[in-house]
Design a protein around this motif. Structure first.
Motif, PDB file in Angstrom:
ATOM      1  N   GLU A   1       5.785  11.013  -0.696  1.00  0.00           N
ATOM      2  CA  GLU A   1       6.014  11.552   0.654  1.00  0.00           C
ATOM      3  C   GLU A   1       5.469  12.964   0.857  1.00  0.00           C
ATOM      4  O   GLU A   1       4.777  13.216   1.839  1.00  0.00           O
ATOM      5  CB  GLU A   1       7.512  11.502   0.981  1.00  0.00           C
ATOM      6  CG  GLU A   1       7.835  11.804   2.419  1.00  0.00           C
ATOM      7  CD  GLU A   1       7.398  10.710   3.390  1.00  0.00           C
ATOM      8  OE1 GLU A   1       6.916  11.051   4.473  1.00  0.00           O
ATOM      9  OE2 GLU A   1       7.550   9.533   3.070  1.00  0.00           O
ATOM     10  N   PRO A   2       5.724  13.916  -0.046  1.00  0.00           N
ATOM     11  CA  PRO A   2       5.224  15.278   0.185  1.00  0.00           C
ATOM     12  C   PRO A   2       3.691  15.379   0.204  1.00  0.00           C
ATOM     13  O   PRO A   2       3.141  16.346   0.723  1.00  0.00           O
ATOM     14  CB  PRO A   2       5.784  16.091  -0.988  1.00  0.00           C
ATOM     15  CG  PRO A   2       6.883  15.282  -1.557  1.00  0.00           C
ATOM     16  CD  PRO A   2       6.555  13.845  -1.252  1.00  0.00           C
ATOM     17  N   SER A   3       3.027  14.375  -0.365  1.00  0.00           N
ATOM     18  CA  SER A   3       1.563  14.411  -0.448  1.00  0.00           C
ATOM     19  C   SER A   3       0.873  13.557   0.605  1.00  0.00           C
ATOM     20  O   SER A   3      -0.352  13.452   0.607  1.00  0.00           O
ATOM     21  CB  SER A   3       1.124  13.951  -1.843  1.00  0.00           C
ATOM     22  OG  SER A   3       1.654  14.819  -2.826  1.00  0.00           O
ATOM     23  N   ARG A   4       1.640  12.962   1.496  1.00  0.00           N
ATOM     24  CA  ARG A   4       1.050  12.105   2.528  1.00  0.00           C
ATOM     25  C   ARG A   4       0.411  12.950   3.627  1.00  0.00           C
ATOM     26  O   ARG A   4       0.730  14.115   3.804  1.00  0.00           O
ATOM     27  CB  ARG A   4       2.109  11.171   3.110  1.00  0.00           C
ATOM     28  CG  ARG A   4       2.572  10.152   2.095  1.00  0.00           C
ATOM     29  CD  ARG A   4       3.532   9.172   2.671  1.00  0.00           C
ATOM     30  NE  ARG A   4       4.042   8.327   1.578  1.00  0.00           N
ATOM     31  CZ  ARG A   4       5.094   7.553   1.686  1.00  0.00           C
ATOM     32  NH1 ARG A   4       5.746   7.479   2.821  1.00  0.00           N
ATOM     33  NH2 ARG A   4       5.481   6.839   0.654  1.00  0.00           N
ATOM     34  N   ASN A   5      -0.504  12.325   4.344  1.00  0.00           N
ATOM     35  CA  ASN A   5      -1.215  12.945   5.466  1.00  0.00           C
ATOM     36  C   ASN A   5      -2.082  14.127   5.034  1.00  0.00           C
ATOM     37  O   ASN A   5      -2.346  15.033   5.820  1.00  0.00           O
ATOM     38  CB  ASN A   5      -0.239  13.365   6.571  1.00  0.00           C
ATOM     39  CG  ASN A   5       0.534  12.179   7.117  1.00  0.00           C
ATOM     40  OD1 ASN A   5      -0.055  11.160   7.463  1.00  0.00           O
ATOM     41  ND2 ASN A   5       1.845  12.304   7.168  1.00  0.00           N
ATOM     42  N   LEU A   6      -2.518  14.111   3.780  1.00  0.00           N
ATOM     43  CA  LEU A   6      -3.417  15.148   3.275  1.00  0.00           C
ATOM     44  C   LEU A   6      -4.797  14.585   2.968  1.00  0.00           C
ATOM     45  O   LEU A   6      -5.652  15.285   2.439  1.00  0.00           O
ATOM     46  CB  LEU A   6      -2.833  15.800   2.010  1.00  0.00           C
ATOM     47  CG  LEU A   6      -1.477  16.487   2.164  1.00  0.00           C
ATOM     48  CD1 LEU A   6      -0.969  16.976   0.814  1.00  0.00           C
ATOM     49  CD2 LEU A   6      -1.578  17.647   3.153  1.00  0.00           C
ATOM     50  N   GLY A   7      -4.996  13.299   3.257  1.00  0.00           N
ATOM     51  CA  GLY A   7      -6.288  12.669   3.002  1.00  0.00           C
ATOM     52  C   GLY A   7      -6.429  12.076   1.614  1.00  0.00           C
ATOM     53  O   GLY A   7      -7.499  11.588   1.254  1.00  0.00           O
ATOM     54  N   ILE A   8      -5.357  12.104   0.826  1.00  0.00           N
ATOM     55  CA  ILE A   8      -5.421  11.597  -0.545  1.00  0.00           C
ATOM     56  C   ILE A   8      -5.654  10.088  -0.553  1.00  0.00           C
ATOM     57  O   ILE A   8      -6.481   9.579  -1.314  1.00  0.00           O
ATOM     58  CB  ILE A   8      -4.145  11.967  -1.328  1.00  0.00           C
ATOM     59  CG1 ILE A   8      -4.069  13.489  -1.479  1.00  0.00           C
ATOM     60  CG2 ILE A   8      -4.106  11.267  -2.688  1.00  0.00           C
ATOM     61  CD1 ILE A   8      -2.734  14.001  -1.975  1.00  0.00           C
ATOM     62  N   GLY A   9      -4.941   9.368   0.295  1.00  0.00           N
ATOM     63  CA  GLY A   9      -5.119   7.921   0.373  1.00  0.00           C
ATOM     64  C   GLY A   9      -6.535   7.552   0.767  1.00  0.00           C
ATOM     65  O   GLY A   9      -7.138   6.640   0.188  1.00  0.00           O
ATOM     66  N   LYS A  10      -7.073   8.260   1.739  1.00  0.00           N
ATOM     67  CA  LYS A  10      -8.449   8.019   2.175  1.00  0.00           C
ATOM     68  C   LYS A  10      -9.418   8.266   1.019  1.00  0.00           C
ATOM     69  O   LYS A  10     -10.337   7.467   0.779  1.00  0.00           O
ATOM     70  CB  LYS A  10      -8.778   8.928   3.368  1.00  0.00           C
ATOM     71  CG  LYS A  10     -10.213   8.872   3.831  1.00  0.00           C
ATOM     72  CD  LYS A  10     -10.537   7.541   4.456  1.00  0.00           C
ATOM     73  CE  LYS A  10     -11.945   7.574   5.050  1.00  0.00           C
ATOM     74  NZ  LYS A  10     -12.356   6.264   5.520  1.00  0.00           N
ATOM     75  N   MET A  11      -9.219   9.351   0.275  1.00  0.00           N
ATOM     76  CA  MET A  11     -10.081   9.641  -0.878  1.00  0.00           C
ATOM     77  C   MET A  11      -9.982   8.531  -1.923  1.00  0.00           C
ATOM     78  O   MET A  11     -10.990   8.130  -2.503  1.00  0.00           O
ATOM     79  CB  MET A  11      -9.728  10.989  -1.503  1.00  0.00           C
ATOM     80  CG  MET A  11     -10.145  12.176  -0.654  1.00  0.00           C
ATOM     81  SD  MET A  11      -9.916  13.772  -1.479  1.00  0.00           S
ATOM     82  CE  MET A  11      -8.140  13.867  -1.607  1.00  0.00           C
ATOM     83  N   LEU A  12      -8.765   8.027  -2.158  1.00  0.00           N
ATOM     84  CA  LEU A  12      -8.592   6.937  -3.110  1.00  0.00           C
ATOM     85  C   LEU A  12      -9.342   5.687  -2.658  1.00  0.00           C
ATOM     86  O   LEU A  12      -9.987   5.018  -3.465  1.00  0.00           O
ATOM     87  CB  LEU A  12      -7.108   6.613  -3.291  1.00  0.00           C
ATOM     88  CG  LEU A  12      -6.311   7.579  -4.145  1.00  0.00           C
ATOM     89  CD1 LEU A  12      -4.817   7.272  -4.039  1.00  0.00           C
ATOM     90  CD2 LEU A  12      -6.754   7.506  -5.587  1.00  0.00           C
TER      91      LEU A  12
ATOM     92  N   GLN B   1      -6.863   1.179   9.502  1.00  0.00           N
ATOM     93  CA  GLN B   1      -7.652   2.350   9.891  1.00  0.00           C
ATOM     94  C   GLN B   1      -8.812   2.591   8.933  1.00  0.00           C
ATOM     95  O   GLN B   1      -9.785   3.249   9.299  1.00  0.00           O
ATOM     96  CB  GLN B   1      -6.765   3.596   9.949  1.00  0.00           C
ATOM     97  CG  GLN B   1      -5.805   3.615  11.101  1.00  0.00           C
ATOM     98  CD  GLN B   1      -4.838   4.784  11.036  1.00  0.00           C
ATOM     99  OE1 GLN B   1      -4.844   5.578  10.100  1.00  0.00           O
ATOM    100  NE2 GLN B   1      -3.976   4.885  12.046  1.00  0.00           N
ATOM    101  N   ASN B   2      -8.706   2.065   7.726  1.00  0.00           N
ATOM    102  CA  ASN B   2      -9.750   2.231   6.728  1.00  0.00           C
ATOM    103  C   ASN B   2     -10.643   1.001   6.615  1.00  0.00           C
ATOM    104  O   ASN B   2     -11.311   0.801   5.606  1.00  0.00           O
ATOM    105  CB  ASN B   2      -9.138   2.611   5.376  1.00  0.00           C
ATOM    106  CG  ASN B   2      -8.737   4.067   5.352  1.00  0.00           C
ATOM    107  OD1 ASN B   2      -9.562   4.932   5.082  1.00  0.00           O
ATOM    108  ND2 ASN B   2      -7.490   4.367   5.668  1.00  0.00           N
ATOM    109  N   GLY B   3     -10.670   0.193   7.661  1.00  0.00           N
ATOM    110  CA  GLY B   3     -11.623  -0.895   7.765  1.00  0.00           C
ATOM    111  C   GLY B   3     -11.178  -2.245   7.244  1.00  0.00           C
ATOM    112  O   GLY B   3     -11.962  -3.196   7.258  1.00  0.00           O
ATOM    113  N   PHE B   4      -9.946  -2.365   6.788  1.00  0.00           N
ATOM    114  CA  PHE B   4      -9.454  -3.656   6.313  1.00  0.00           C
ATOM    115  C   PHE B   4      -8.977  -4.487   7.495  1.00  0.00           C
ATOM    116  O   PHE B   4      -8.408  -3.958   8.452  1.00  0.00           O
ATOM    117  CB  PHE B   4      -8.296  -3.468   5.320  1.00  0.00           C
ATOM    118  CG  PHE B   4      -8.734  -2.920   3.989  1.00  0.00           C
ATOM    119  CD1 PHE B   4      -8.954  -3.759   2.914  1.00  0.00           C
ATOM    120  CD2 PHE B   4      -8.930  -1.559   3.813  1.00  0.00           C
ATOM    121  CE1 PHE B   4      -9.355  -3.252   1.680  1.00  0.00           C
ATOM    122  CE2 PHE B   4      -9.336  -1.041   2.594  1.00  0.00           C
ATOM    123  CZ  PHE B   4      -9.550  -1.894   1.524  1.00  0.00           C
TER     124      PHE B   4
END
Length: 69
Positions: free
Chosen positions: A11-22, A55-58
């Motif tokens: 939760e504290p790391s969400r909305n920082l673009g980490i998921g998109k980078m992964l 949002q990431n194309g799936f």
């Protein structure tokens, strides 16, 4: 087919673009292995995750239904 399993961002790391980078790195890796399709599976209750993947194309592919007995 390359399938991502059990991806979770605390939760504290969400909305920082980490998921998109992964997801970007996952796609790069999959291409290097000659995969031509990416797959993720999310529980229907995981509405935030599903929206993230969309949002990431799936695109939606299957719907699995179960009944506990």
């Amino acid at each position: 087919i390359a399938e991502a399993e059990n991806m979770y961002i605390l939760e504290p790391s969400r909305n920082l673009g980490i998921g998109k980078m992964l997801m970007v790195e996952f796609e790069i890796w999959a291409k290097s292995k000659n995969a031509n399709t990416l797959r993720v599976v999310a529980t229907v209750q995981n509405t935030k995750g599903i929206e993230f993947y969309r949002q990431n194309g799936f695109n939606d592919l299957d719907l699995t239904l179960e009944k506990k007995i």
